[in-house]
Scaffold this motif. Structure first.
Motif, mmCIF file in Angstrom:
data_model
loop_
_atom_site.group_PDB
_atom_site.id
_atom_site.type_symbol
_atom_site.label_atom_id
_atom_site.label_comp_id
_atom_site.label_asym_id
_atom_site.label_seq_id
_atom_site.Cartn_x
_atom_site.Cartn_y
_atom_site.Cartn_z
ATOM 1 N N HIS A 70 31.314 98.305 34.604
ATOM 2 C CA HIS A 70 30.316 97.560 34.753
ATOM 3 C C HIS A 70 29.253 97.599 33.671
ATOM 4 O O HIS A 70 28.425 96.565 33.351
ATOM 5 N N ILE A 71 28.922 98.668 33.493
ATOM 6 C CA ILE A 71 27.719 99.134 32.592
ATOM 7 C C ILE A 71 27.920 98.501 31.138
ATOM 8 O O ILE A 71 27.044 97.874 30.542
ATOM 9 N N LEU A 72 29.277 98.627 30.588
ATOM 10 C CA LEU A 72 29.560 97.819 29.434
ATOM 11 C C LEU A 72 29.436 96.578 29.545
ATOM 12 O O LEU A 72 29.021 95.693 28.417
ATOM 13 N N LEU A 73 29.823 95.851 30.723
ATOM 14 C CA LEU A 73 29.796 94.462 30.744
ATOM 15 C C LEU A 73 28.480 93.821 30.703
ATOM 16 O O LEU A 73 27.899 92.907 30.025
ATOM 17 N N MET A 74 27.338 94.738 31.523
ATOM 18 C CA MET A 74 26.116 94.478 31.628
ATOM 19 C C MET A 74 25.377 94.329 30.238
ATOM 20 O O MET A 74 24.569 93.805 29.811
ATOM 21 N N THR A 75 25.911 95.583 29.559
ATOM 22 C CA THR A 75 25.296 95.609 28.184
ATOM 23 C C THR A 75 25.800 94.476 27.310
ATOM 24 O O THR A 75 24.539 93.838 26.512
ATOM 25 N N VAL A 76 27.118 93.974 27.177
ATOM 26 C CA VAL A 76 27.298 92.615 26.522
ATOM 27 C C VAL A 76 26.565 91.542 27.027
ATOM 28 O O VAL A 76 25.970 90.737 26.182
ATOM 29 N N HIS A 77 26.509 91.480 28.433
ATOM 30 C CA HIS A 77 25.665 90.152 28.733
ATOM 31 C C HIS A 77 24.365 90.104 28.332
ATOM 32 O O HIS A 77 23.622 89.015 27.673
ATOM 33 N N ALA A 78 23.528 91.346 28.323
ATOM 34 C CA ALA A 78 22.253 91.481 27.831
ATOM 35 C C ALA A 78 22.061 91.185 26.384
ATOM 36 O O ALA A 78 21.205 90.383 25.925
ATOM 37 N N LEU A 79 22.913 91.746 25.507
ATOM 38 C CA LEU A 79 23.013 91.409 24.053
ATOM 39 C C LEU A 79 23.147 89.968 23.952
ATOM 40 O O LEU A 79 22.540 89.303 22.920
ATOM 41 N N ARG A 80 24.266 89.497 24.516
ATOM 42 C CA ARG A 80 24.416 87.899 24.473
ATOM 43 C C ARG A 80 23.211 86.966 24.673
ATOM 44 O O ARG A 80 22.858 85.984 24.012
#
Length: 179
Positions: A70-80
């Motif tokens: 979940h944390i990695l997915l949120m990181t990717v979404h925020a950077l995108r």
């Protein structure tokens, strides 16, 4: 023998590390080998936290890092959302996961949802990982989480921002053992 300490960092900490770095330190694609070691002279406090974990992993001392899907997915979404290319965001997530797996913390999928102390369900997912891994410390920039841990911590765990983490890590690095 005492157990090593474990850190859970919120996705916003990883985003800050990457955005403020803008590939000057980590490179493109990001590389764990380029995370700066102590003392952090010219890096953002969020990037410094990664350096402390990397150094701890290399030396076998200091904190480990626990991270969830979940944390990695949120990181990717925020950077995108900030316009970062998908390849770079995936490389960042891979570097964070690799660091967690190299450390004593690890990478976790399907973390049980047991915590409901914050009104924001996303914040509770951070707390879920901290509870599941028995983390010693949560690092975040989220005001709700920081408020939750303000006085006595959350369930015995301090919740601090990257600036406070940097100050504590620098202080610990400067201490000399009693002889």
């Amino acid at each position: 023998m005492s157990r090593r300490r474990l850190i859970v960092a919120d996705a916003n900490v990883y985003v800050d590390a990457v955005v403020h770095d803008a590939t000057k330190v980590l490179g493109d694609p990001p590389s764990l080998g380029r995370i700066p070691s102590l003392p952090p002279r010219m890096v953002h406090p969020a990037l410094h936290m990664l350096g402390v974990v990397r150094d701890a992993t290399d030396t076998g001392t200091g904190p480990g890092l626990a991270v969830s899907d979940h944390i990695l997915l949120m990181t990717v979404h925020a950077l995108r959302r900030q316009g970062w290319p998908i390849e770079t965001t995936r490389a960042c997530a891979s570097a964070i996961r690799a660091l967690a797996e190299r450390s004593i913390g690890g990478y976790y999928t399907d973390v049980p949802r047991t915590q409901h102390d914050c009104p924001d369900p996303e914040d509770n997912l951070i707390l879920d990982l901290a509870a599941f891994t028995d983390a010693d410390l949560i690092v975040t920039n989220d005001s709700d989480l920081l408020q939750l841990g303000r006085v006595h911590g959350w369930k015995g765990r301090p919740i601090i921002d990257p600036h406070r983490f940097t100050a504590l890590a620098d202080g610990a690095a400067r201490r000399t053992p009693d002889t």
